[in-house]
Scaffold this motif. Sequence first.
Motif, PDB file in Angstrom:
ATOM      1  N   UNK A  38       0.836  -1.197   0.000  1.00 54.71           N
ATOM      2  CA  UNK A  38       0.000   0.000   0.000  1.00 54.71           C
ATOM      3  C   UNK A  38       0.868   1.242   0.000  1.00 54.71           C
ATOM      4  N   UNK A  39       0.240   2.358  -0.247  1.00 54.82           N
ATOM      5  CA  UNK A  39       0.933   3.614  -0.044  1.00 54.82           C
ATOM      6  C   UNK A  39       1.296   4.358  -1.309  1.00 54.82           C
ATOM      7  N   UNK A  40       1.030   3.796  -2.489  1.00 51.59           N
ATOM      8  CA  UNK A  40       1.359   4.554  -3.692  1.00 51.59           C
ATOM      9  C   UNK A  40       0.411   5.750  -3.796  1.00 51.59           C
ATOM     10  N   UNK A  41       0.955   6.855  -4.205  1.00 58.07           N
ATOM     11  CA  UNK A  41       0.187   8.090  -4.349  1.00 58.07           C
ATOM     12  C   UNK A  41      -0.660   7.969  -5.618  1.00 58.07           C
ATOM     13  N   UNK A  42      -1.941   8.356  -5.556  1.00 54.92           N
ATOM     14  CA  UNK A  42      -2.768   8.255  -6.756  1.00 54.92           C
ATOM     15  C   UNK A  42      -2.290   9.205  -7.849  1.00 54.92           C
ATOM     16  N   UNK A  43      -2.505   8.791  -9.089  1.00 57.39           N
ATOM     17  CA  UNK A  43      -2.200   9.644 -10.236  1.00 57.39           C
ATOM     18  C   UNK A  43      -3.419  10.521 -10.508  1.00 57.39           C
ATOM     19  N   UNK A  44      -3.214  11.620 -11.190  1.00 59.01           N
ATOM     20  CA  UNK A  44      -4.310  12.491 -11.594  1.00 59.01           C
ATOM     21  C   UNK A  44      -4.404  12.448 -13.114  1.00 59.01           C
ATOM     22  N   UNK A  45      -5.595  12.086 -13.623  1.00 57.93           N
ATOM     23  CA  UNK A  45      -5.751  11.959 -15.074  1.00 57.93           C
ATOM     24  C   UNK A  45      -6.072  13.311 -15.714  1.00 57.93           C
ATOM     25  N   UNK A  46      -6.293  13.302 -17.017  1.00 61.65           N
ATOM     26  CA  UNK A  46      -6.519  14.535 -17.774  1.00 61.65           C
ATOM     27  C   UNK A  46      -7.784  15.270 -17.332  1.00 61.65           C
ATOM     28  N   UNK A  47      -8.750  14.552 -16.746  1.00 62.98           N
ATOM     29  CA  UNK A  47      -9.988  15.191 -16.287  1.00 62.98           C
ATOM     30  C   UNK A  47      -9.875  15.703 -14.858  1.00 62.98           C
ATOM     31  N   UNK A  48      -8.729  15.462 -14.209  1.00 61.65           N
ATOM     32  CA  UNK A  48      -8.519  15.889 -12.839  1.00 61.65           C
ATOM     33  C   UNK A  48      -8.921  14.854 -11.806  1.00 61.65           C
TER      34      UNK A  48
END
Length: 123
Positions: free
Chosen positions: A74-84
């Motif tokens: 666990x612990x990976x930071x979420x990514x932010x896609x093109x829609x935010x």
Amino acid sequence: MSDYWSILGFEGLYLEDSWVLDITARPGVLEFVVDLVLRESHPRYEAPKVGEQYCHRRGVLRFEGVSSLRWEGQGSVPATDATGEQDYGSVDALRVTDDVYTVEGDFGRIVVASAPPSVEFPG
């Protein structure tokens, strides 16, 4: 051991390009909110929108009757896609051995003993 398409209700999904938006674990239940890729064989399939490769539908993968759960990596930071919108990557694998399911992706590796999972589409 078998892969997810052998689970009733999962045969029309393509999880490897589906995006995990949220994961919730509480006593007896594990839920994944996912932008699911539907195969042409799925009853909710529609032709992809202009500029999209796949037919996506928001859904929930639910494991009920959870008797044990182990979450590693666990612990990976979420990514932010093109829609935010934030996501935790795709589901790299979902395998089943008897009543034990192993779900792997950028979010880590979750091993859960439960009843067979279900797929639900809100709305």
